[in-house]
Design an enzyme around this catalytic site. Structure first.
Site, short mmCIF file in Angstrom:
data_model
loop_
_atom_site.label_atom_id
_atom_site.label_comp_id
_atom_site.label_asym_id
_atom_site.label_seq_id
_atom_site.Cartn_x
_atom_site.Cartn_y
_atom_site.Cartn_z
N CYS A 58 42.51 32.34 46.87
CA CYS A 58 41.80 31.41 45.99
C CYS A 58 41.48 30.15 46.79
O CYS A 58 41.69 30.10 48.00
CB CYS A 58 42.59 31.12 44.71
SG CYS A 58 44.10 30.14 44.93
N ASN A 113 45.31 28.02 47.15
CA ASN A 113 46.54 28.79 47.33
C ASN A 113 47.75 28.12 46.69
O ASN A 113 48.86 28.22 47.18
CB ASN A 113 46.78 29.09 48.82
CG ASN A 113 47.83 30.17 49.09
OD1 ASN A 113 48.49 30.12 50.11
ND2 ASN A 113 48.00 31.13 48.21
N CYS A 152 47.55 27.87 42.85
CA CYS A 152 47.52 28.29 41.45
C CYS A 152 47.32 29.80 41.30
O CYS A 152 48.27 30.54 41.06
CB CYS A 152 46.42 27.55 40.67
SG CYS A 152 46.71 25.78 40.46
N ARG A 153 46.09 30.25 41.46
CA ARG A 153 45.76 31.65 41.16
C ARG A 153 46.32 32.66 42.16
O ARG A 153 46.90 33.66 41.75
CB ARG A 153 44.24 31.82 41.04
CG ARG A 153 43.65 31.02 39.89
CD ARG A 153 42.15 31.01 39.93
NE ARG A 153 41.68 30.23 41.09
CZ ARG A 153 40.40 30.14 41.45
NH1 ARG A 153 39.48 30.81 40.78
NH2 ARG A 153 40.05 29.41 42.48
N SER A 154 46.11 32.42 43.45
CA SER A 154 46.55 33.45 44.41
C SER A 154 48.07 33.57 44.51
O SER A 154 48.57 34.70 44.59
CB SER A 154 45.89 33.26 45.78
OG SER A 154 46.13 32.00 46.33
N ASP A 209 39.94 28.70 37.52
CA ASP A 209 40.96 27.93 38.22
C ASP A 209 41.69 27.01 37.24
O ASP A 209 41.11 26.05 36.74
CB ASP A 209 40.31 27.11 39.33
CG ASP A 209 41.33 26.51 40.28
OD1 ASP A 209 42.52 26.40 39.91
OD2 ASP A 209 40.93 26.14 41.40
#
Length: 157
Positions: free
Chosen positions: A9, A12, A14-16, A126
């Site tokens: 993401c 690196n 939050c999402r990933s 995000d």
């Protein structure tokens, strides 16, 4: 054979890392820990070395997932040969990844939501900007479930 999966993401944090942790938990539950290696990375460099965002920490804690060793890192050229799958979260990530991907790389480059065809969302928004970690958690979980199923089918696991 070990299948290697990299979630990517923007920052690196939050999402990933959420996808990394949730996918690892699904892989562990399936008894495939020795067959699938998992990591995450960023396309942008402003969070390097930082742990996951507190919202992501809360989601991972809720699922009993350890994030203590997770630190934001930048994706590099070697990742396109070190990993079999590079999974982006949105169109912007994908554009960045396409630009970085070496011409001779045979990595599978897809969005996480490509593995969740029943979902109406085609991207994982995000939560750093939306604040909606619950929606991100739901989408990441669905995508990870579909990705694991696709890997199990492709590699007969």
């Amino acid at each position: 054979m070990v299948v290697r999966v990299l979630f990517v993401c923007l920052g690196n944090i939050c999402r990933s890392p959420m996808a990394e942790g949730m996918f690892r938990a699904k892989v562990n539950a399936a008894g495939l820990t020795d067959q699938i290696r998992i990591d995450s990375a960023a396309t942008g460099n402003w969070n390097l070395g930082n742990p996951p965002h507190r919202g992501t920490q809360q989601v991972l804690t809720k699922h009993g997932i350890d994030y203590s060793q997770m630190r934001a890192r930048l994706i590099g050229q070697d990742d396109f040969s070190d990993f079999d799958y590079v999974i982006g979260m949105d169109g912007s990530n994908m554009a960045d990844l396409e630009a970085l991907k070496p011409l001779d790389s045979d990595v599978v480059l897809k969005k996480l939501m490509d593995f969740a065809p029943d979902e109406t969302e085609s991207e994982v928004p995000d939560p750093y900007y939306t604040g909606n970690f619950e929606e991100t958690e739901r989408l990441v979980s669905a995508g990870c479930e579909g990705l694991l199923q696709a890997i199990r089918e492709k590699f007969d696991m």
